[in-house]
Design an enzyme around this catalytic site. Structure first.
Site, PDB file in Angstrom:
ATOM      1  N   SER A  61       0.808  -1.235   0.000  1.00  0.00           N
ATOM      2  CA  SER A  61       0.000   0.000   0.000  1.00  0.00           C
ATOM      3  C   SER A  61       0.836   1.277   0.000  1.00  0.00           C
ATOM      4  O   SER A  61       0.268   2.372  -0.101  1.00  0.00           O
ATOM      5  CB  SER A  61      -0.946   0.010   1.207  1.00  0.00           C
ATOM      6  OG  SER A  61      -2.069  -0.801   0.950  1.00  0.00           O
ATOM      7  N   LYS A  64       0.170   3.699  -2.734  1.00  0.00           N
ATOM      8  CA  LYS A  64      -0.841   4.754  -2.670  1.00  0.00           C
ATOM      9  C   LYS A  64      -0.225   6.146  -2.535  1.00  0.00           C
ATOM     10  O   LYS A  64      -0.914   7.152  -2.758  1.00  0.00           O
ATOM     11  CB  LYS A  64      -1.808   4.484  -1.527  1.00  0.00           C
ATOM     12  CG  LYS A  64      -2.653   3.224  -1.734  1.00  0.00           C
ATOM     13  CD  LYS A  64      -3.633   3.018  -0.596  1.00  0.00           C
ATOM     14  CE  LYS A  64      -4.574   1.851  -0.861  1.00  0.00           C
ATOM     15  NZ  LYS A  64      -3.951   0.541  -0.583  1.00  0.00           N
ATOM     16  N   SER A 121      -6.515   3.518   4.017  1.00  0.00           N
ATOM     17  CA  SER A 121      -5.821   2.702   3.021  1.00  0.00           C
ATOM     18  C   SER A 121      -6.799   1.938   2.127  1.00  0.00           C
ATOM     19  O   SER A 121      -6.534   0.801   1.720  1.00  0.00           O
ATOM     20  CB  SER A 121      -4.857   1.719   3.696  1.00  0.00           C
ATOM     21  OG  SER A 121      -3.868   1.286   2.786  1.00  0.00           O
TER      22      SER A 121
END
Length: 379
Positions: A61, A64, A121
């Site tokens: 993640s 991101k 997230s």
């Protein structure tokens, strides 16, 4: 420090590059279990600690951050606004993994999607943002890779906006630190989103997985990541007394382990090193002779503030030498390179910086010079 340098004199651009800080006299940060890690000082852009920092890893993640950068850039260019609604697609709704629990067909503002991606997230939020900005996640990924190349992320490749596992998606601790620094530097109006400890959407409150928020009052971002294949990852940043450090840990073993190792790196950087401003941008540091110019000398210095990071208490080991590009022949424009400042620490090469003209020096008026010479001859 300034006296030492004076006696020895003879963004940030569009991309960032990190240099190694001198480690003489500094104790290592202690045993860290992370597969890869990096600690950098944003002011000096110097590396304070590193392990396998240029090794390709699965970013999970942490991807991101690149997604957010592209969205922030679209906001900067006024192609979209924070209040602009995005229709949630079935693809976004069906996204696996962490979610902000979007409903298909519903209109959701870009600001809420950003918070859902940054704080919670949410993979559904990431896909919705990609579709809202570029029309499809595939086209958005093309923008991600273009921006990564422009930022100088030489070992990064993206195939989705979420960080879900894919063998063709990779980055490095170095690239992720550079990306984090770019977000902090370029988007100060949006960076505070990363310090939020919780976000409520659809009557569901979710908490930021960055355990250092609230635990360390100086920590104000950035992002965590986890997949079974990537392990527990984290990028933490903190600011103390004007200094900002960025710590990247990859595959730290556990959720608590990534927070502990990021904290250890940050404490090490603040306690073992000092960052000093050698010169202010735009301020003269030396006068250099000029040939055939309207002025016989010009003021030389740096476009930006010049910081260096050295082991605490060892500043006297830093030395500098200015190498001028002689002969300097007019015309010379402000901003032209006129020399190089070379640094050494314990007599070992440490770094260098371009020295520029801080003023414009035109060509001497030869007619006026000749007239003055004739007057002197006949007087």
């Amino acid at each position: 420090m300034m006296r030492i340098l004076a006696a020895l004199f003879v963004w940030f651009g569009s991309t960032l590059a990190f240099a190694q800080a001198p480690l003489n006299g500094v104790t290592a940060p202690g045993p860290l279990t992370s597969k890869s890690y990096l600690l950098v000082d944003m002011l000096s852009q110097q590396i304070l600690a590193a392990k396998n920092s240029d090794e390709r890893v699965e970013p999970a993640s942490l991807t991101k951050l690149m997604t957010a950068y592209v969205v922030f850039d679209a906001l900067r260019q006024k192609r979209v606004t924070l209040s602009q609604p995005v229709t949630i697609s079935e693809k976004a709704w069906r996204a696996p993994g962490s979610r902000m629990f979007l409903d298909p067909g519903k209109l959701v503002a870009i600001e809420d999607l950003l918070l859902g991606m940054i704080v919670q997230s949410g993979n559904d939020a990431s896909i919705a943002l990609a579709q809202g900005i570029a029309g499809s996640e595939e086209l958005f990924v093309e923008q991600m890779n273009r921006e990564a190349a422009r930022l100088g992320l030489k070992n990064s490749s993206f195939v989705n906006a979420t960080g879900l596992p894919n063998r063709q998606q990779y980055s490095t601790a170095t690239d992720l630190a550079m990306l984090s620094a770019a977000i902090i530097h370029e988007f100060p109006q949006y960076f505070p989103m990363y310090r939020l400890r919780e976000f409520r959407y659809n009557d569901i409150t979710q908490y930021n997985r960055n355990r250092l928020l609230g635990r360390d009052p100086y920590v104000d971002g950035l992002k965590t990541g986890y997949t079974e294949s990537a392990g527990f990852c984290m990028i933490a940043t903190a600011q103390r007394n004007g200094r900002r450090l960025i710590a990247v840990v990859i595959d730290a073993g556990s959720e608590s382990g990534r927070a502990a190792e990021a904290q250890r790196l940050l404490n090490y950087g603040f306690e073992a090193f000092d960052t000093v401003k050698l010169y202010a941008g735009g301020q003269p540091v030396h006068q250099l002779p000029v040939w055939k110019g309207a002025s016989k000398q010009l003021q030389a210095g740096f476009n930006d503030d010049y910081y260096v990071t050295v082991p605490r208490g060892f500043g006297d080991r830093l030395k500098a030498r200015l190498e001028s590009m002689q002969p300097l022949i007019a015309p010379i424009s402000a901003g032209d390179r006129v020399g190089t400042l070379r640094l050494t620490f314990d007599d070992q090469p440490f770094g260098e910086r371009t020295v520029v003209a801080l003023q414009t020096v035109g060509i001497a008026n030869l007619f006026v010079r000749g007239w003055h010479s004739l007057r002197l001859l006949f007087n």
